[in-house]
Scaffold this motif. Structure first.
Motif, short mmCIF file in Angstrom:
data_model
loop_
_atom_site.label_atom_id
_atom_site.label_comp_id
_atom_site.label_asym_id
_atom_site.label_seq_id
_atom_site.Cartn_x
_atom_site.Cartn_y
_atom_site.Cartn_z
N GLU A 1 -10.17 1.24 6.56
CA GLU A 1 -9.72 1.77 5.28
C GLU A 1 -8.18 1.88 5.27
OE1 GLU A 1 -10.72 1.93 1.88
OE2 GLU A 1 -12.29 1.58 3.34
N GLU A 2 -7.63 2.36 6.38
CA GLU A 2 -6.18 2.56 6.45
C GLU A 2 -5.42 1.24 6.31
OE1 GLU A 2 -6.87 5.46 9.73
OE2 GLU A 2 -8.16 5.35 7.98
N ARG B 1 -6.57 -1.42 4.84
CA ARG B 1 -6.74 -1.87 3.47
C ARG B 1 -5.68 -1.21 2.58
NH1 ARG B 1 -11.13 -4.29 1.38
NH2 ARG B 1 -12.69 -3.54 2.83
N GLU B 2 -5.50 0.10 2.77
CA GLU B 2 -4.52 0.85 1.97
C GLU B 2 -3.11 0.32 2.22
OE1 GLU B 2 -4.98 3.23 -0.36
OE2 GLU B 2 -7.11 2.72 -0.13
N LYS B 3 -2.85 0.01 3.50
CA LYS B 3 -1.51 -0.44 3.88
C LYS B 3 -1.16 -1.74 3.15
CE LYS B 3 1.07 -1.72 7.97
NZ LYS B 3 0.89 -2.23 9.33
N LYS C 1 -2.65 -2.86 0.45
CA LYS C 1 -2.63 -2.57 -0.97
C LYS C 1 -1.25 -2.07 -1.38
CE LYS C 1 -6.75 -1.14 -3.33
NZ LYS C 1 -7.71 -0.03 -3.42
N ASP D 1 -0.99 -5.40 -4.54
CA ASP D 1 -2.38 -5.07 -4.85
C ASP D 1 -3.30 -6.28 -4.91
OD1 ASP D 1 -1.43 -6.09 -7.15
OD2 ASP D 1 -2.03 -4.43 -8.45
N ASN E 1 -9.73 12.45 2.94
CA ASN E 1 -9.69 11.77 1.66
C ASN E 1 -10.95 12.07 0.88
OD1 ASN E 1 -7.22 10.37 2.01
ND2 ASN E 1 -8.27 8.89 3.31
#
Lengths: 120, 367
Positions: free
Chosen positions: A88-89, A91-93, A95, A99, B212
């Motif tokens: 997840e992290e 992916r966020e990075k 993004k 995007d 989160n």
């Protein structure tokens, strides 16, 4: 269609090239084991899709795409990052960088790529 | 052999002189006439292993003096000299000041020497244990890091191999060897899952304070999809109900680890002869958290197996599934609880509670 593969792992380059070649996607494929050499070349060349490994010794996939976004600016290629495991992290990075960047698990899913190309 | 260091504290000078006269050849004797001077001497002489103190001194007892040095010098062994006939009152203080021995005054040279010698032995033993403990912790950490790194490297090679197998499947589609590739692929994916488990376990252990908003529907779907390629869920009627209305915050990585490993466990346990089984996955609001329930109507688990279900039992020839161990570790890392009930022949139910970190989330986001 021009696709660039960037990965420091020879087997992955071999497999992904083959997978693309045997798929329904017709493209001119260029592959790079050295991401820094790839950056030099790709910045001055037209390219439609960039598929880059997340973890490479010379520069990370993140650093690589950062440079690509810098030099391509308005004419951004489709950007796909391959990694052994999607967090997840992570992916966020990505993004946060842009995007439109896709983060996929290895090995390359050619069906997903061809439907992505059909959408575009 | 080097002479060992002792500190003797007594407000009566003649006692110090007598003590020094007797013991100076065997030990490095340091003396002090007050608690304050004693503390100073301890600071100046870190080699001191044993402190002997008179019980009744001006303005302070030996016990009080010992209490005052406990925190700074936890390893030093403490001996009290006392003229009191009745020692019961002082015995209460043993725990407080952690006094090693009480010796009566006037002291007997032989007893005192033996007591000092065994106190030095005890000091050395304690120091040794502390040193080994530290070494053990360090090697445990390095071992963990090594396993984590090795697992990542093995995965990266394994994923490349997986690519080769996929390729072989594509290119070889007319060949009679075709049947071998899916078997090989399944094996690769099983090893890959084990490696992922090791990596996730290490990473879950290292994480602190990640919080989160959690979308349970999405996480459950994602876990199922990720497992789909090597876990056959076709015999399972999965019924997912998420009725958690409150916003729930916690570590998505750990929540995913819990759900994915529970699903994997259930998938592994399914008895193929039983035919279709039902698996209800329910997520509902609980008091200051959520309740996650996995209930199946499979053959159940025998009572004697239920106890050690979440333990990591590494014995030979026992291909133990580490899924439930990982689930429990992750739940406990989130300060949650997990329990399991099962009726043989009727089914099994896992019940997990995970606290909501919403307040923590707000606290974090405001700074």
């Amino acid at each position: 269609m021009r696709i660039a593969l960037i990965d420091d792992n020879e087997i992955d380059i071999f497999v992904n090239t083959k997978l693309l070649e045997t798929s329904s996607i017709t493209a001119e494929i260029s592959s790079y084991l050295n991401p820094l050499a790839a950056l030099d070349e790709l910045c001055s060349k037209e390219i439609d899709v960039i598929i880059v490994d997340n973890q490479m010794p010379e520069i990370s996939g993140y650093g690589f795409l950062e440079k690509i976004i810098e030099c391509k600016q308005d004419d951004l290629p489709l950007m796909i990052v391959l990694t052994a495991s999607v967090h997840e992290e992570l992916r966020e990075k990505y993004k946060g960088l842009h995007d439109q960047i896709k983060l996929w698990e290895k090995p390359l899913n050619v069906e997903a790529l061809s439907s992505l190309l059909a959408e575009a | 052999m080097n002479k060992q260091y002792l500190l003797y504290v007594d407000d009566e000078e003649p006692n110090l002189v007598a003590f020094r006269a007797i013991f100076r050849r065997e030990f490095n004797v340091i003396t002090a006439t007050s608690a304050e001077e004693g503390r100073q001497k301890l600071d100046d002489n870190p080699e001191v292993k044993v402190v002997i103190s008179d019980y009744l001194m001006k303005g302070i007892t030996g016990i009080e003096f010992f209490e005052s040095i406990l925190e700074k010098h936890p390893y030093i062994i403490r001996i009290i000299l006392t003229g009191f006939a009745d020692q019961t009152a002082m015995m209460d203080s043993i725990n407080k000041a952690r006094v090693y021995r009480f010796l009566s005054k006037p002291w007997n040279e032989y007893d005192l020497r033996q007591t000092i010698l065994s106190a030095i032995e005890l000091y050395d033993a304690r120091k040794n244990i502390a040193k080994h403990q530290k070494e053990l912790e360090n090697s445990y950490d390095s071992l963990n890091q090594f396993v984590h790194k090795a697992s990542n490297e093995m995965r990266s090679t394994l994923v490349s191999m997986h690519g080769i197998v996929r390729l072989a499947k594509l290119e070889d589609s007319d060949n009679k060897n075709m049947n071998y590739w899916p078997i090989l692929e399944k094996g690769i994916m099983q090893i890959d899952l084990q490696l992922r488990n090791i990596i996730e376990h290490y990473e879950s252990d290292q994480r602190i304070g990640v919080s989160n908003k959690i979308d349970f529907n999405e996480i459950i779907q994602r876990c199922k999809q990720a497992l789909d390629s090597f876990q056959d869920f076709s015999n399972i009627n999965m019924n997912v109900v998420v009725r958690a209305t409150e916003s729930f915050y916690n570590d998505p990585f750990r929540i995913q680890l819990v759900i994915s490993n529970l699903l994997n466990y259930v998938g592994d346990q399914i008895n193929p002869d039983k035919g279709q089984i039902n698996l209800d996955i329910e997520v509902i609001d609980g008091k200051s958290g959520v309740q996650i329930m996995f209930t199946d109507d499979d053959i159940g688990i025998e009572n004697e197996q239920l106890n050690g279900l979440f333990e990591l039992i590494l014995s030979k020839g026992n291909n133990q599934d580490i899924s439930l161990y990982l689930v429990k570790q992750a739940v406990e890392n989130m300060n949650g609880t997990i329990d399991v009930t099962s009726i043989p022949g009727e089914g099994t139910s896992f019940n997990i509670f995970i606290p909501n970190n919403q307040s923590e989330f707000h606290a974090n986001s405001s700074n």
